[in-house]
Motif scaffolding. Structure first.
Motif, PDB file in Angstrom:
ATOM      1  N   LYS A 122       0.160  -0.560   4.700  1.00 11.69           N
ATOM      2  CA  LYS A 122      -1.025  -1.403   4.736  1.00 11.69           C
ATOM      3  C   LYS A 122      -1.423  -1.872   3.338  1.00 11.69           C
ATOM      4  CE  LYS A 122      -2.913   0.247   9.094  1.00 11.69           C
ATOM      5  NZ  LYS A 122      -4.110   0.767   9.801  1.00 11.69           N
ATOM      6  N   ILE A 123      -2.180  -2.947   3.303  1.00 15.14           N
ATOM      7  CA  ILE A 123      -2.589  -3.570   2.051  1.00 15.14           C
ATOM      8  C   ILE A 123      -3.962  -3.020   1.629  1.00 15.14           C
ATOM      9  CG2 ILE A 123      -3.074  -5.745   0.883  1.00 15.14           C
ATOM     10  CD1 ILE A 123      -0.170  -5.427   1.755  1.00 15.14           C
ATOM     11  N   THR A 124      -4.059  -2.610   0.386  1.00 13.92           N
ATOM     12  CA  THR A 124      -5.315  -2.087  -0.156  1.00 13.92           C
ATOM     13  C   THR A 124      -5.745  -2.925  -1.355  1.00 13.92           C
ATOM     14  OG1 THR A 124      -4.296  -0.599  -1.782  1.00 13.92           O
ATOM     15  CG2 THR A 124      -4.531   0.229   0.480  1.00 13.92           C
ATOM     16  N   PHE A 125      -6.901  -2.612  -1.883  1.00 13.22           N
ATOM     17  CA  PHE A 125      -7.363  -3.363  -3.053  1.00 13.22           C
ATOM     18  C   PHE A 125      -6.485  -3.107  -4.270  1.00 13.22           C
ATOM     19  CE2 PHE A 125      -9.861   0.546  -3.566  1.00 13.22           C
ATOM     20  CZ  PHE A 125      -9.666   0.836  -4.907  1.00 13.22           C
ATOM     21  N   TYR A 126      -5.757  -1.969  -4.279  1.00 11.89           N
ATOM     22  CA  TYR A 126      -4.829  -1.731  -5.383  1.00 11.89           C
ATOM     23  C   TYR A 126      -3.767  -2.831  -5.418  1.00 11.89           C
ATOM     24  CZ  TYR A 126      -6.841   2.935  -4.861  1.00 11.89           C
ATOM     25  OH  TYR A 126      -7.709   3.988  -4.748  1.00 11.89           O
ATOM     26  N   ASP A 127      -3.273  -3.183  -4.227  1.00  9.10           N
ATOM     27  CA  ASP A 127      -2.272  -4.253  -4.141  1.00  9.10           C
ATOM     28  C   ASP A 127      -2.860  -5.571  -4.614  1.00  9.10           C
ATOM     29  OD1 ASP A 127      -0.178  -2.633  -2.757  1.00  9.10           O
ATOM     30  OD2 ASP A 127      -1.675  -2.584  -1.157  1.00  9.10           O
ATOM     31  N   ALA A 128      -4.094  -5.839  -4.206  1.00  5.36           N
ATOM     32  CA  ALA A 128      -4.739  -7.099  -4.583  1.00  5.36           C
ATOM     33  C   ALA A 128      -4.930  -7.196  -6.095  1.00  5.36           C
ATOM     34  CB  ALA A 128      -6.089  -7.223  -3.879  1.00  5.36           C
ATOM     35  N   LEU A 129      -5.432  -6.147  -6.710  1.00  4.77           N
ATOM     36  CA  LEU A 129      -5.692  -6.200  -8.144  1.00  4.77           C
ATOM     37  C   LEU A 129      -4.401  -6.196  -8.952  1.00  4.77           C
ATOM     38  CD1 LEU A 129      -8.817  -3.897  -8.518  1.00  4.77           C
ATOM     39  CD2 LEU A 129      -8.711  -6.369  -8.283  1.00  4.77           C
ATOM     40  N   ASN A 130      -3.390  -5.470  -8.489  1.00  7.13           N
ATOM     41  CA  ASN A 130      -2.108  -5.507  -9.187  1.00  7.13           C
ATOM     42  C   ASN A 130      -1.492  -6.897  -9.122  1.00  7.13           C
ATOM     43  OD1 ASN A 130      -1.756  -2.909 -10.282  1.00  7.13           O
ATOM     44  ND2 ASN A 130      -1.218  -2.082  -8.279  1.00  7.13           N
ATOM     45  N   ASP A 131      -1.696  -7.586  -8.009  1.00  9.43           N
ATOM     46  CA  ASP A 131      -1.225  -8.965  -7.897  1.00  9.43           C
ATOM     47  C   ASP A 131      -1.960  -9.869  -8.885  1.00  9.43           C
ATOM     48  OD1 ASP A 131       0.033 -11.325  -6.525  1.00  9.43           O
ATOM     49  OD2 ASP A 131      -2.070 -11.709  -6.029  1.00  9.43           O
ATOM     50  N   LEU A 132      -3.280  -9.696  -8.972  1.00  5.83           N
ATOM     51  CA  LEU A 132      -4.069 -10.554  -9.848  1.00  5.83           C
ATOM     52  C   LEU A 132      -3.825 -10.261 -11.325  1.00  5.83           C
ATOM     53  CD1 LEU A 132      -7.425 -10.513  -7.845  1.00  5.83           C
ATOM     54  CD2 LEU A 132      -5.780 -12.410  -8.028  1.00  5.83           C
ATOM     55  N   ARG A 133      -3.339  -9.077 -11.647  1.00  9.27           N
ATOM     56  CA  ARG A 133      -3.031  -8.748 -13.047  1.00  9.27           C
ATOM     57  C   ARG A 133      -1.979  -9.695 -13.632  1.00  9.27           C
ATOM     58  NH1 ARG A 133      -0.199  -4.458 -13.582  1.00  9.27           N
ATOM     59  NH2 ARG A 133      -0.496  -4.215 -15.817  1.00  9.27           N
ATOM     60  N   SER A 134      -1.189 -10.306 -12.776  1.00 13.13           N
ATOM     61  CA  SER A 134      -0.121 -11.179 -13.263  1.00 13.13           C
ATOM     62  C   SER A 134      -0.646 -12.513 -13.787  1.00 13.13           C
ATOM     63  CB  SER A 134       0.905 -11.435 -12.150  1.00 13.13           C
ATOM     64  OG  SER A 134       0.296 -12.147 -11.076  1.00 13.13           O
ATOM     65  N   LEU A 135      -1.921 -12.821 -13.504  1.00 15.54           N
ATOM     66  CA  LEU A 135      -2.486 -14.090 -13.977  1.00 15.54           C
ATOM     67  C   LEU A 135      -2.870 -13.950 -15.449  1.00 15.54           C
ATOM     68  CD1 LEU A 135      -4.786 -14.998 -10.952  1.00 15.54           C
ATOM     69  CD2 LEU A 135      -2.552 -15.978 -11.518  1.00 15.54           C
ATOM     70  N   PRO A 136      -2.272 -14.728 -16.330  1.00 16.38           N
ATOM     71  CA  PRO A 136      -2.529 -14.561 -17.771  1.00 16.38           C
ATOM     72  C   PRO A 136      -3.933 -14.978 -18.208  1.00 16.38           C
ATOM     73  CG  PRO A 136      -1.166 -16.498 -17.383  1.00 16.38           C
ATOM     74  CD  PRO A 136      -1.286 -15.789 -16.068  1.00 16.38           C
TER      75      PRO A 136
END
Length: 433
Positions: free
Chosen positions: A111-125
């Protein structure tokens, strides 16, 4: 009332744009959200950041309920930041309110958690991320664990005396007495009278902290948890361990048979209380041998006002309260703090030479520097002064040594170079450690 938290603000500034998730941790109601949404936001706006560059979500509020879905949050933020040329700042408050949702591409997968969401957003420079969170479902320490290696921690504490005094002003000794009684939980300052302050502090323990732990950890014996809190609050600065605590709880409350409190239960509940930032263990350390003792240890309360409330604002013995206050101040300053154990060779009653353990209240280490500290309410005569000074002579090094006292106002050094300093002077001068 405007409360300055410059220590934490400067830390947040130093972490800006380092590619990490900034995780603001600490006991509930100590000012994490205020630091993020008021103090840090005000700083950004003063630096020329525009309001629309700050993407703020408060997941405990109805207005942001849709973004409890981590996929919706990530998609919404990415849509704004990915297509923008400006830098953006993401604030997510009460992140633990985020839902756990099925993977839309694999219904039976992880399942998808906020950890996944924030780790995804970390890639935005062009996105800098800040989160807070602590409640019955997930205290801040869990969030920090999930982001280990990819996060910076800003550990927030209740107000230090310097912060408290800067807010209330007036006579510093009157402020100290009030601080020692009501502690430094920020909301206390806005309560209209002493009765309201007491009521607020009592409710924090019973309605917030203990309920959080019971719900989150699925505590089977909340009565034992409450008894442990009472025990720790009554014995701050006293050496103990899980075995001693279990024995004390069993004997005091005449527990027997199936009602007996086991050592492992006490050990587990101690971990829960530390995880919630209510108490902190201070371990004994052999200054020359460089080894830690497994037990016993001392436990100090994160806030004296909470401690006092729990015991009905009785047991106002300044000796132990000063010790707790000094310990908290050292932790706020970023020190690693231990109890120092040194040994002296002395004669017993039969004239034989024996090794006697002597205790230094605190060994505070910061940036390669150590400071030895004794807490003494008063040193009325030479004999008492000699008792406090003796462990210092056994350390075998030249690191700074001081005695923090309640009975003096002007600081001075004795003939051995040991600093004698008043408690207020110590609390207001963080250059000493």
């Amino acid at each position: 009332m405007d409360i300055k938290r410059d220590r934490y603000l400067h830390k947040m500034i130093s972490y800006m744009w380092d590619g990490q998730v900034k995780v603001i941790t600490g006991i509930r109601r100590c000012g994490k959200s205020y630091l993020l949404h008021n103090i840090f936001k005000r700083y950004l706006l003063e630096q020329g950041v525009r309001e629309e560059q700050i993407l703020s979500f408060e997941l405990d509020l109805v207005k942001d309920m849709a973004f409890r879905n981590p996929i919706a949050l990530a998609e919404h933020v990415r849509e704004i930041a990915e297509n923008g040329e400006k830098q953006f700042y993401l604030f997510v408050d009460e992140i633990q309110m985020s839902d756990v949702v099925p993977n839309p591409y694999n219904k039976t997968g992880k399942k998808i958690t906020f950890y996944d969401a924030l780790n995804d957003l970390r890639s935005l420079p062009n996105l800098d991320i800040y989160v807070t969170g602590s409640n019955s479902h997930m205290l801040s320490s869990d969030i920090l664990t999930e982001f280990r290696g990819r996060s910076d921690e800003i550990r927030v504490h209740p107000l230090s005396f310097a912060e408290y005094y800067a807010a209330v002003g007036g006579d510093p000794y009157d402020a100290f007495d009030s601080f020692a009684f009501f502690g430094g939980m920020p909301f206390v300052l806005s309560r209209p009278d002493d009765a309201a302050k007491m009521e607020y502090l009592n409710s924090l323990f019973s309605e917030v902290y203990l309920k959080d732990i019971v719900d989150r950890k699925k505590v089977k014996r909340p009565d034992v948890l409450e008894s442990m809190v009472d025990f720790l609050c009554s014995s701050i600065g006293s050496l103990t361990n899980p075995t001693n605590m279990a024995n004390s709880l069993n004997s005091r409350q005449k527990r027997a048979g199936e009602n007996t409190v086991a050592n492992n239960t006490v050990k587990s509940y101690l971990e829960h209380l530390e995880d919630a930032y209510l108490f902190r263990e201070c371990r004994r350390f052999d200054v020359k041998g460089k080894d830690y003792f497994d037990f016993p240890s001392k436990y100090y309360c994160e806030d004296l006002g909470l401690r006092n409330a729990r015991i009905g604002f009785r047991q106002q013995e300044m000796t132990h309260m000063m010790e707790n206050m000094i310990y908290n101040e050292l932790i706020i300053r970023g020190c690693a703090v231990d109890i120092g154990i040194v040994y002296s060779s002395e004669k017993d009653r039969k004239g034989r030479s024996v090794q006697v353990a002597r205790e230094i209240d605190f060994v505070a280490a910061l940036g390669g520097k150590k400071t030895y500290i004794q807490s003494a309410f008063a040193l009325p005569d030479e004999k008492k002064a000699e008792t406090e000074n003796k462990p210092f002579s056994l350390t075998g090094d030249s690191f700074p040594k001081m005695i923090v006292r309640h009975d003096i106002r002007k600081r001075w050094y004795d003939e051995k170079g040991i600093l004698n300093i008043g408690i207020l002077d110590f609390l207001l001068d963080d250059s000493l450690t």
